[in-house]
Design a protein around this motif. Structure first.
Motif, PDB file in Angstrom:
ATOM      1  N   GLU A  18     -12.422   7.367  11.367  1.00 27.87           N
ATOM      2  CA  GLU A  18     -11.845   8.450  12.185  1.00 27.87           C
ATOM      3  C   GLU A  18     -10.722   9.208  11.468  1.00 27.87           C
ATOM      4  O   GLU A  18      -9.730   9.599  12.067  1.00 27.87           O
ATOM      5  N   ARG A  19     -10.885   9.442  10.181  1.00 25.09           N
ATOM      6  CA  ARG A  19      -9.858  10.167   9.435  1.00 25.09           C
ATOM      7  C   ARG A  19     -10.174  11.661   9.427  1.00 25.09           C
ATOM      8  O   ARG A  19     -11.286  12.057   9.094  1.00 25.09           O
ATOM      9  N   LYS A  20      -9.188  12.456   9.794  1.00 29.31           N
ATOM     10  CA  LYS A  20      -9.320  13.898   9.734  1.00 29.31           C
ATOM     11  C   LYS A  20      -8.142  14.461   8.935  1.00 29.31           C
ATOM     12  O   LYS A  20      -7.000  14.059   9.148  1.00 29.31           O
ATOM     13  N   ARG A  21      -8.432  15.370   8.020  1.00 33.78           N
ATOM     14  CA  ARG A  21      -7.405  15.923   7.141  1.00 33.78           C
ATOM     15  C   ARG A  21      -7.486  17.447   7.136  1.00 33.78           C
ATOM     16  O   ARG A  21      -8.555  18.021   7.351  1.00 33.78           O
ATOM     17  N   ILE A  22      -6.350  18.095   6.857  1.00 32.61           N
ATOM     18  CA  ILE A  22      -6.285  19.559   6.794  1.00 32.61           C
ATOM     19  C   ILE A  22      -6.244  19.993   5.331  1.00 32.61           C
ATOM     20  O   ILE A  22      -5.490  19.438   4.527  1.00 32.61           O
ATOM     21  N   LEU A  23      -7.072  20.991   4.984  1.00 28.26           N
ATOM     22  CA  LEU A  23      -7.065  21.525   3.624  1.00 28.26           C
ATOM     23  C   LEU A  23      -5.910  22.516   3.470  1.00 28.26           C
ATOM     24  O   LEU A  23      -5.843  23.508   4.196  1.00 28.26           O
ATOM     25  N   PRO A  24      -4.989  22.293   2.516  1.00 27.96           N
ATOM     26  CA  PRO A  24      -3.911  23.262   2.297  1.00 27.96           C
ATOM     27  C   PRO A  24      -4.323  24.406   1.377  1.00 27.96           C
ATOM     28  O   PRO A  24      -3.552  25.341   1.158  1.00 27.96           O
ATOM     29  N   GLN A  25      -5.528  24.328   0.796  1.00 24.26           N
ATOM     30  CA  GLN A  25      -6.044  25.405  -0.039  1.00 24.26           C
ATOM     31  C   GLN A  25      -7.566  25.395   0.033  1.00 24.26           C
ATOM     32  O   GLN A  25      -8.175  24.412   0.453  1.00 24.26           O
ATOM     33  N   ALA A  26      -8.172  26.514  -0.354  1.00 18.25           N
ATOM     34  CA  ALA A  26      -9.639  26.578  -0.394  1.00 18.25           C
ATOM     35  C   ALA A  26     -10.153  25.504  -1.344  1.00 18.25           C
ATOM     36  O   ALA A  26      -9.607  25.317  -2.446  1.00 18.25           O
ATOM     37  N   SER A  27     -11.179  24.777  -0.928  1.00 15.68           N
ATOM     38  CA  SER A  27     -11.647  23.617  -1.691  1.00 15.68           C
ATOM     39  C   SER A  27     -13.145  23.451  -1.495  1.00 15.68           C
ATOM     40  O   SER A  27     -13.770  24.084  -0.635  1.00 15.68           O
ATOM     41  N   CYS A  28     -13.719  22.539  -2.296  1.00 17.29           N
ATOM     42  CA  CYS A  28     -15.087  22.098  -2.095  1.00 17.29           C
ATOM     43  C   CYS A  28     -15.064  20.662  -1.589  1.00 17.29           C
ATOM     44  O   CYS A  28     -14.141  19.897  -1.893  1.00 17.29           O
ATOM     45  N   ILE A  29     -16.072  20.311  -0.813  1.00 16.99           N
ATOM     46  CA  ILE A  29     -16.189  18.939  -0.318  1.00 16.99           C
ATOM     47  C   ILE A  29     -17.609  18.460  -0.586  1.00 16.99           C
ATOM     48  O   ILE A  29     -18.544  19.268  -0.595  1.00 16.99           O
ATOM     49  N   ASP A  30     -17.784  17.159  -0.818  1.00 20.48           N
ATOM     50  CA  ASP A  30     -19.123  16.675  -1.126  1.00 20.48           C
ATOM     51  C   ASP A  30     -19.958  16.520   0.147  1.00 20.48           C
ATOM     52  O   ASP A  30     -19.456  16.697   1.261  1.00 20.48           O
ATOM     53  N   ASN A  31     -21.229  16.186  -0.041  1.00 18.50           N
ATOM     54  CA  ASN A  31     -22.139  16.212   1.101  1.00 18.50           C
ATOM     55  C   ASN A  31     -22.045  15.003   2.016  1.00 18.50           C
ATOM     56  O   ASN A  31     -22.846  14.865   2.941  1.00 18.50           O
ATOM     57  N   ASN A  32     -21.077  14.153   1.806  1.00 19.54           N
ATOM     58  CA  ASN A  32     -20.777  13.087   2.769  1.00 19.54           C
ATOM     59  C   ASN A  32     -19.665  13.500   3.733  1.00 19.54           C
ATOM     60  O   ASN A  32     -19.248  12.704   4.574  1.00 19.54           O
ATOM     61  N   MET A  33     -19.201  14.754   3.572  1.00 16.20           N
ATOM     62  CA  MET A  33     -18.114  15.261   4.400  1.00 16.20           C
ATOM     63  C   MET A  33     -18.569  16.517   5.134  1.00 16.20           C
ATOM     64  O   MET A  33     -19.582  17.130   4.802  1.00 16.20           O
ATOM     65  N   ALA A  34     -17.785  16.878   6.132  1.00 14.05           N
ATOM     66  CA  ALA A  34     -17.987  18.142   6.848  1.00 14.05           C
ATOM     67  C   ALA A  34     -16.616  18.753   7.108  1.00 14.05           C
ATOM     68  O   ALA A  34     -15.584  18.075   6.997  1.00 14.05           O
ATOM     69  N   ALA A  35     -16.613  20.015   7.467  1.00 10.28           N
ATOM     70  CA  ALA A  35     -15.367  20.726   7.730  1.00 10.28           C
ATOM     71  C   ALA A  35     -15.476  21.505   9.033  1.00 10.28           C
ATOM     72  O   ALA A  35     -16.542  22.045   9.368  1.00 10.28           O
ATOM     73  N   PHE A  36     -14.375  21.541   9.768  1.00 11.22           N
ATOM     74  CA  PHE A  36     -14.269  22.358  10.973  1.00 11.22           C
ATOM     75  C   PHE A  36     -13.379  23.535  10.631  1.00 11.22           C
ATOM     76  O   PHE A  36     -12.176  23.379  10.395  1.00 11.22           O
ATOM     77  N   VAL A  37     -13.976  24.722  10.567  1.00 11.92           N
ATOM     78  CA  VAL A  37     -13.234  25.945  10.241  1.00 11.92           C
ATOM     79  C   VAL A  37     -12.808  26.580  11.556  1.00 11.92           C
ATOM     80  O   VAL A  37     -13.645  27.060  12.337  1.00 11.92           O
ATOM     81  N   VAL A  38     -11.517  26.582  11.810  1.00  7.79           N
ATOM     82  CA  VAL A  38     -10.976  26.991  13.104  1.00  7.79           C
ATOM     83  C   VAL A  38     -10.930  28.507  13.241  1.00  7.79           C
ATOM     84  O   VAL A  38     -10.583  29.217  12.289  1.00  7.79           O
ATOM     85  N   ASP A  39     -11.267  28.994  14.414  1.00  7.71           N
ATOM     86  CA  ASP A  39     -11.042  30.405  14.752  1.00  7.71           C
ATOM     87  C   ASP A  39      -9.562  30.530  15.098  1.00  7.71           C
ATOM     88  O   ASP A  39      -9.123  30.190  16.201  1.00  7.71           O
ATOM     89  N   ARG A  40      -8.770  30.986  14.152  1.00  5.68           N
ATOM     90  CA  ARG A  40      -7.314  30.946  14.300  1.00  5.68           C
ATOM     91  C   ARG A  40      -6.781  31.970  15.288  1.00  5.68           C
ATOM     92  O   ARG A  40      -5.600  31.959  15.631  1.00  5.68           O
ATOM     93  N   SER A  41      -7.653  32.864  15.768  1.00  6.67           N
ATOM     94  CA  SER A  41      -7.224  33.772  16.836  1.00  6.67           C
ATOM     95  C   SER A  41      -7.219  33.059  18.188  1.00  6.67           C
ATOM     96  O   SER A  41      -6.626  33.547  19.153  1.00  6.67           O
ATOM     97  N   ARG A  42      -7.868  31.898  18.244  1.00  8.80           N
ATOM     98  CA  ARG A  42      -7.955  31.167  19.510  1.00  8.80           C
ATOM     99  C   ARG A  42      -7.369  29.760  19.436  1.00  8.80           C
ATOM    100  O   ARG A  42      -7.097  29.155  20.479  1.00  8.80           O
TER     101      ARG A  42
END
Length: 405
Positions: A88-112
């Motif tokens: 249950e580890r969740k981390r925030i990217l401080p810069q644009a990055s690549c992640i391997d295919n064992n990971m996923a990312a939630f890209v937030v709609d920052r207007s909401r």
């Protein structure tokens, strides 16, 4: 009346992106500008919230050759495949990055959705509850998009909630750092005081070459027959090695099982007096505790009953510091075990009884301080959990700060 909040799904307020394959020939780079994160990078010190340190870096041209997706800054990344999902580890990217295919990312709609608020929402949700029981646990996009979220429409309210929870996080982080610092101090004290390299004020008598057996009677334990019910369920504590912590259990008085006087009389167990140092002799060798009341143990112990009570805490901490001395003398074909006679014969430098008591008391004080800090950390975590349950569901709302405050 103005609508202040709404219940939405994660797919309403953001986009989930999967990671990319990472060919071996591109791995190991340290000079590229783009971090290429793997699940293991979430374990690295300093990556507890913002994941900034990677073990692999690539250039933009390499990213294009690989065809790796560029995940934007402020995305929240997590494991989507394998046993790591259950961490249950969740981390925030401080810069644009690549992640391997064992990971996923939630890209937030920052207007909401505020990123830190979103991170707390996802941290409160157990993604492992979505995983089917299969050979390879995994999360799919449909499951992730359907995650239910409570989201205040006011971004300022989201930020106030995130700030309040961040303050709770800061308290737990401060306590963790303080505990780590105090543990190092205690370890240094043990290394100095238990060897005589540093002497406490008022003591100058030479230490004597001796053995464990000169300070204590070393005794094994026993198990009453489990077929005789009258031997069990009495008022005499009966400990097994599994009940003794590796880092030392301190004072103990309550065991998972108890025996009767009849059970004691019909077994190899001995009634160990108050102040006995219980020392595990098999499986995990050298775990120890101090009997706060008369107790018994099973045969997985070589316990030290001090000949003088002033030796109790000195022996307790000496055993922790010299666990390797017990392990080196252990033998056995099925599992390693050390006998009472071998423990008694282990050499040690012996200070006078009053100095033993003083050394034990100083280290014991450090232990009690660590116990107090550990209790504070538990309470701080409980408070934060309660805050999350209230603030991330709308059950409790934070007041709006007055203008000019």
């Amino acid at each position: 009346m103005t609508i202040r909040d709404e219940f939405v799904t994660a797919g309403d307020v953001g986009i989930f992106r999967g990671g990319s394959g990472f060919p071996t020939r591109f791995q190991g780079g340290k000079s590229g500008k783009l971090p290429f994160f793997k699940v293991s990078d979430m374990n690295s010190p300093g990556n507890e919230l913002f994941i900034a340190r990677a073990n692999n870096y690539i250039s933009e041209s390499q990213r294009k050759v690989i065809g790796a997706v560029l995940v934007p800054k402020h995305a929240i990344v997590f494991a989507k495949v394998g046993a790591a999902v259950f961490l249950e580890r969740k981390r925030i990217l401080p810069q644009a990055s690549c992640i391997d295919n064992n990971m996923a990312a939630f890209v937030v709609d920052r207007s909401r959705l505020d990123v830190r608020f979103a991170h707390y929402l996802l941290s409160a949700f157990k993604m492992s509850s979505l995983v089917a029981t299969t050979a390879l646990p995994s999360l799919n996009g449909g499951q992730l998009r359907a995650i239910p979220l409570w989201v205040p429409k006011d971004l300022d309210e989201q930020r106030r909630v995130a700030e309040a929870l961040a303050d709770a996080d800061d308290l737990t982080s401060t306590l963790r750092r303080l505990i780590a610092k105090k543990q190092k101090i205690k370890q240094g004290m043990m290394q100095q005081l238990l060897t005589g390299r540093t002497r406490l004020p008022g003591f100058s008598e030479e230490w004597v070459d001796s053995s464990v057996g000169s300070l204590a009677r070393v005794m094994g334990g026993g198990t009453p027959s489990t077929r005789v019910s009258s031997f069990w369920g009495g008022e005499i504590p009966w400990f097994t090695p599994a009940e003794i912590r590796a880092g030392g259990s301190g004072l103990v008085s309550l065991s998972e099982r108890t025996i009767t006087p009849d059970g004691l009389a019909h077994s190899a167990a001995s009634l160990l007096p108050v102040g006995t140092v219980l020392v595990t002799s098999r499986a995990s060798i050298g775990n120890c505790a101090v009997a706060a009341v008369p107790v018994t143990t099973n045969q997985g112990f070589t316990s030290m009953a001090p000949k003088d009570q002033r030796s109790t805490w000195f022996l307790y901490y000496w055993t922790q510091q010299n666990r390797s001395e017990l392990e080196l003398r252990a033998a056995g074909s099925t599992f390693l075990e050390i006998s009472a006679s071998k423990v008694a014969a282990i050499p040690l430098l012996r200070p006078g009884l009053d100095e033993q008591a003083a050394i034990g008391a100083v280290i014991r004080d450090a232990d009690l301080e660590l116990d107090m800090l550990a209790d504070r950390l538990i309470k701080a975590r409980e408070i934060k959990t309660g805050m999350m349950q209230q603030l991330l569901t709308g059950r409790t709302r934070l007041p709006v700060e007055a203008a000019g405050e």
